[in-house]
Design an enzyme around this catalytic site. Structure first.
Site, mmCIF file in Angstrom:
data_model
loop_
_atom_site.group_PDB
_atom_site.id
_atom_site.type_symbol
_atom_site.label_atom_id
_atom_site.label_comp_id
_atom_site.label_asym_id
_atom_site.label_seq_id
_atom_site.Cartn_x
_atom_site.Cartn_y
_atom_site.Cartn_z
ATOM 1 N N GLY A 1 0.843 -1.187 0.000
ATOM 2 C CA GLY A 1 0.000 0.000 0.000
ATOM 3 C C GLY A 1 0.876 1.233 0.000
ATOM 4 N N GLY B 1 2.785 4.999 3.156
ATOM 5 C CA GLY B 1 3.638 3.858 2.804
ATOM 6 C C GLY B 1 4.888 4.307 2.066
ATOM 7 C CE LYS C 1 -3.376 9.632 14.219
ATOM 8 N NZ LYS C 1 -2.996 8.842 13.068
ATOM 9 C CG ASN D 1 -9.163 12.324 10.212
ATOM 10 O OD1 ASN D 1 -8.600 13.078 10.998
ATOM 11 N ND2 ASN D 1 -8.544 11.323 9.655
ATOM 12 C CG ASN E 1 -5.577 18.601 10.180
ATOM 13 O OD1 ASN E 1 -6.545 18.296 9.483
ATOM 14 N ND2 ASN E 1 -4.623 17.746 10.491
ATOM 15 C CG ASN F 1 -1.027 17.302 8.364
ATOM 16 O OD1 ASN F 1 0.013 17.856 8.055
ATOM 17 N ND2 ASN F 1 -1.071 16.142 8.983
ATOM 18 C CD GLU G 1 -8.050 4.947 6.544
ATOM 19 O OE1 GLU G 1 -7.369 3.942 6.336
ATOM 20 O OE2 GLU G 1 -7.624 5.932 7.174
HETATM 21 O O1 PAF Z 1 -5.583 11.128 9.393
HETATM 22 C C1 PAF Z 1 -4.837 12.124 9.479
HETATM 23 O O2 PAF Z 1 -4.763 12.976 8.597
HETATM 24 C C2 PAF Z 1 -3.910 12.231 10.681
HETATM 25 O O3 PAF Z 1 -4.073 11.065 11.431
HETATM 26 C C3 PAF Z 1 -4.079 13.467 11.565
HETATM 27 C C4 PAF Z 1 -3.296 13.275 12.847
HETATM 28 C C5 PAF Z 1 -5.522 13.776 11.841
HETATM 29 C C6 PAF Z 1 -3.403 14.664 10.944
HETATM 30 O O4 PAF Z 1 -3.944 15.097 9.748
#
Ligand code: PAF
Length: 328
Positions: free
Chosen positions: A7, A12, A185, A193, A203, A253, A268
Site C-alpha cells: 500500500g 507507505g 489516535k 477528520n 486541520n 495538513n 476510512e
Molecule cells: O488522518 C490524518 O490525517 C492524521 O491522522 C491526523 C493526525 C488527523 C493529521 O492530519
C-alpha cells in the site's frame, strides 16, 4: 532487513522511502501501477519538511513475486487491510512479521484472524504526507510513530523495528498499551477528520474556527463515553485537549479523509466514526454528533466516488488542490 510495504500511498511511500535511505535495508514498495512504474523509472521523490530526497526502492505491483521478507508493513486504507494481508500470506508463512500502520480500530486483529498468525505488530503515526503525483510524496508534518503488540511473543522484535525506524529519521515510541494508543489516535481522527472532509479545510483552518472547534469537542466527548464504557486506558489524561492540540500542531495538513474525498476514494469513516457508533449502540450510549457527521461523510463520499471515476490513477496537482481547499 528485508521490508515489503503493502500500500504505497502517501504514508507507505514516506516510510518505505526513508527506510530505503539506509542501505542496510532492502525495501520493496507494492502499490498501484502508475506510482510504481514512476518509481521504477525515476525513483521516489520525497519533498517537504524532512528535506528533498530521491530514493530507489525495489518495486512491484504483484507481491506474489516476492520470495521472502523480515517485515511486511501494511499501510493500505483500512478497508483493504485483509485483502493486502492475504496477498502476502506466503511471506508470513515463511516467517515475516506484519506491522499495520494505519488509522482506525481493530485491523491488527483482523489480520491475526485471517492469516491465523500472532506475528502482528500495530503502529499508529502522526506523520502527515500527501502523494503529489506518480512517484512523488510530500511530507507535510512530522509526528510520533507509536508501536506495540497484543501478542507478547512479538515483544523481542519490537525494539528492533523501533530502532530501525528511529535511524530512518522517525520519532518512535514503544508502548505496552497499544490498545490505548490506537484508541487515543482514533479519538483524534474522529474529532478532526470528518470535519476536514466535510468542510474542505486544513486541520489548522478547522482549529481556527470556533464553531468547528466546538464540534471537535463534541465528537471527542461522545467517543470518550464509549472508551470509558469499554474500560480502555487512553494514553492521555485529556483527550479533547489532545485532539485540539493535534489539529493545531498539524495545521497545514490536509487530513487523510479529506485527501480521500478529494481523490474520489472511499474514506476510512467506517473504521473510525463508524466503529465508535457501533460500540455506542451496543453499549446504549447516544452519539448524535458522530451519527450526523457519519451520515454526511458517507453521502459526500458516495457523491465524490460517483463523480470521480477513481482519480487515484491520475496525478494530483498539489497547487490546485491547496487552492481549492483554501477557497471551498
Ligand atoms: O488522518 C490524518 O490525517 C492524521 O491522522 C491526523 C493526525 C488527523 C493529521 O492530519
Amino acid at each position: 532487513m528485508k521490508i515489503v510495504v503493502m500500500g504505497s500511498g502517501a504514508i507507505g511511500s514516506l516510510y518505505g522511502g526513508f527506510l530505503t535511505l539506509n542501505s542496510e535495508h532492502n525495501v520493496t514498495l507494492v502499490g498501484r501501477k502508475p506510482h510504481i512504474d514512476a518509481i521504477a523509472s525515476h525513483g521516489l521523490k520525497i519533498t517537504g519538511v524532512m528535506g528533498t530526497h530521491v530514493v530507489y526502492p525495489d518495486t512491484t505491483t504483484d507481491p506474489s513475486s516476492i520470495e521472502d521478507a523480515d517485515l511486511v508493513l501494511i499501510t493500505t486504507k483500512t478497508y483493504d487491510t485483509v485483502t493486502a494481508a492475504k496477498r502476502v500470506s506466503h511471506l508470513v508463512e515463511r516467517g515475516a512479521y506484519v506491522m499495520v500502520l494505519q488509522n482506525g480500530i481493530g485491523t491488527e486483529k483482523e489480520i491475526a484472524e485471517s492469516l491465523d498468525t500472532k506475528r502482528v505488530i500495530r503502529g499508529t503515526t502522526c506523520m502527515g504526507a500527501i502523494r503529489t503525483g506518480p512517484g512523488k510524496v510530500k511530507v507535510t508534518g512530522t509526528g510520533l510513530t507509536e508501536i506495540g503488540s497484543h501478542f507478547p511473543s512479538n515483544y523481542g522484535f519490537i525494539p528492533i523495528i523501533s530502532e530501525m525506524l528511529r535511524s530512518a529519521g522517525f520519532d518512535v515510541k514503544v508502548s505496552d498499551n497499544i490498545e490505548g494508543v490506537v484508541w487515543t489516535k482514533t479519538l483524534v481522527n474522529c474529532g478532526i477528520n470528518p470535519i476536514g472532509a466535510l468542510t474542505g479545510l486544513t486541520n489548522g483552518e478547522v482549529y481556527e474556527n470556533q464553531d468547528l472547534r466546538g464540534l471537535i469537542v463534541q465528537l471527542v466527548e461522545e467517543a470518550v463515553l464509549v472508551v470509558e464504557a469499554l474500560g480502555i486506558n487512553l494514553t492521555t489524561e485529556d483527550p479533547v485537549r489532545y485532539a485540539l492540540g493535534t489539529a493545531k500542531a498539524t495545521s497545514s495538513n490536509i487530513n487523510s479523509m479529506l485527501q480521500d474525498i478529494r481523490a474520489g476514494k472511499l474514506t476510512e469513516i467506517d473504521s473510525i466514526t463508524g466503529k465508535i457508533i457501533n460500540y455506542a449502540k451496543e453499549l446504549g450510549i447516544p452519539t448524535p454528533a458522530s451519527e450526523t457527521v457519519y451520515a454526511l461523510v458517507k453521502a459526500l463520499e458516495a457523491k465524490c466516488i460517483a463523480e470521480s471515476d477513481y482519480r487515484e490513477e491520475s496525478s494530483l496537482d498539489i497547487d490546485k488542490l491547496m487552492k481549492s481547499i483554501s477557497t471551498p
